[in-house]
Design an enzyme around this catalytic site. Sequence first.
Site, PDB file in Angstrom:
ATOM      1  N   HIS A   1      -4.115  32.244 -32.726  1.00 47.76           N
ATOM      2  CA  HIS A   1      -5.376  31.358 -32.587  1.00 47.76           C
ATOM      3  C   HIS A   1      -6.567  31.605 -33.288  1.00 47.76           C
ATOM      4  O   HIS A   1      -7.630  32.211 -32.759  1.00 47.76           O
ATOM      5  CB  HIS A   1      -5.709  31.403 -31.159  1.00 47.76           C
ATOM      6  CG  HIS A   1      -4.645  30.587 -30.146  1.00 47.76           C
ATOM      7  ND1 HIS A   1      -4.758  29.567 -29.588  1.00 47.76           N
ATOM      8  CD2 HIS A   1      -3.721  31.363 -29.518  1.00 47.76           C
ATOM      9  CE1 HIS A   1      -3.721  29.223 -28.916  1.00 47.76           C
ATOM     10  NE2 HIS A   1      -2.962  30.560 -28.761  1.00 47.76           N
TER      11      HIS A   1
ATOM     12  N   CYS B   1      -0.158  27.811 -32.862  1.00 54.27           N
ATOM     13  CA  CYS B   1       0.516  28.405 -31.535  1.00 54.27           C
ATOM     14  C   CYS B   1       1.526  27.235 -31.033  1.00 54.27           C
ATOM     15  O   CYS B   1       2.461  26.974 -31.551  1.00 54.27           O
ATOM     16  CB  CYS B   1      -0.428  28.947 -30.653  1.00 54.27           C
ATOM     17  SG  CYS B   1       0.250  30.059 -29.307  1.00 54.27           S
TER      18      CYS B   1
ATOM     19  N   GLU C   1      -9.140  29.676 -33.836  1.00 53.71           N
ATOM     20  CA  GLU C   1     -10.242  29.330 -33.482  1.00 53.71           C
ATOM     21  C   GLU C   1     -11.106  30.238 -32.286  1.00 53.71           C
ATOM     22  O   GLU C   1     -12.287  29.888 -31.832  1.00 53.71           O
ATOM     23  CB  GLU C   1     -10.100  27.972 -32.628  1.00 53.71           C
ATOM     24  CG  GLU C   1      -9.494  27.903 -31.158  1.00 53.71           C
ATOM     25  CD  GLU C   1      -7.770  28.200 -31.355  1.00 53.71           C
ATOM     26  OE1 GLU C   1      -7.316  28.686 -32.225  1.00 53.71           O
ATOM     27  OE2 GLU C   1      -7.166  28.326 -30.242  1.00 53.71           O
TER      28      GLU C   1
HETATM   29  N1  GLN Z   1       3.839  29.480 -25.068  1.00 55.30           N
HETATM   30  C1  GLN Z   1       3.185  28.343 -25.288  1.00 55.30           C
HETATM   31  C2  GLN Z   1       4.499  27.273 -25.864  1.00 55.30           C
HETATM   32  O1  GLN Z   1       5.627  27.792 -25.681  1.00 55.30           O
HETATM   33  C3  GLN Z   1       2.326  28.528 -26.410  1.00 55.30           C
HETATM   34  C4  GLN Z   1       1.090  29.404 -26.156  1.00 55.30           C
HETATM   35  C5  GLN Z   1      -0.005  28.961 -27.000  1.00 55.30           C
HETATM   36  O2  GLN Z   1      -0.278  27.601 -27.682  1.00 55.30           O
HETATM   37  N2  GLN Z   1      -0.962  29.773 -26.519  1.00 55.30           N
HETATM   38  O3  GLN Z   1       4.100  26.053 -25.771  1.00 55.30           O
END
Ligand code: GLN
Length: 195
Positions: free
Chosen positions: A173, A81, A175
Amino acid sequence: MVAIKLGVLALQGSFIEHARSIERCGARAVAVRKPEDLEGIEGLIIPGGESTTIGKLMTRYGLDQRIRELAAAGMPVYGTCAGLILLARRVLASSQPVLGMMDITVMRNAYGRQVDSFEADLRIPAIGDTPFRGVFIRAPRIEVTGPGVEVLAELDGKPVLARQGRFLVSSFHPELTGDARIHRYFLNMVSDMAS
Ligand code: GLN
């Protein structure tokens, strides 16, 4: 056999959950907050969180430079992410600091603002036949992948899990589910590098 030691960047975001998944696979997890914490680790996970915050803190503590050096010397890195955003070479509509090591172009928060969070069953042949439950939280979308990038899973025609050599990224994610198959896949990447 000596357990593999993985670092998890712990400046902000989900350290504990990644550490649990790693330990479930029989490896050791180390929290990385300063450049010294990177010494002796065999692979690194950059977790979700807020990529602008993590990027700024990484630069402030001098972690970015050391991570780039270790990756250039062969250390595998997995970004989930926000971690995916930090590994990307290009982030659309943003000039935030990133590591920029993987040949992908990403768009932050691209899965729709009204649905900030959703789950989807993903088909990931590289980890087996059973679908993997992907948890997407304000997830980035991979818009373009370079020729050296292997797409391991897609959602709506866009990559959500991809690999380029020693770099692995997921827009979701892993995890947050009890399923450690992607962590195990990354650990296999780490042991392949070491052998
Ligand atoms: N929206 C976050 C970003 O742009 C990422 C979101 C996340 O890691 N769950 O950094």
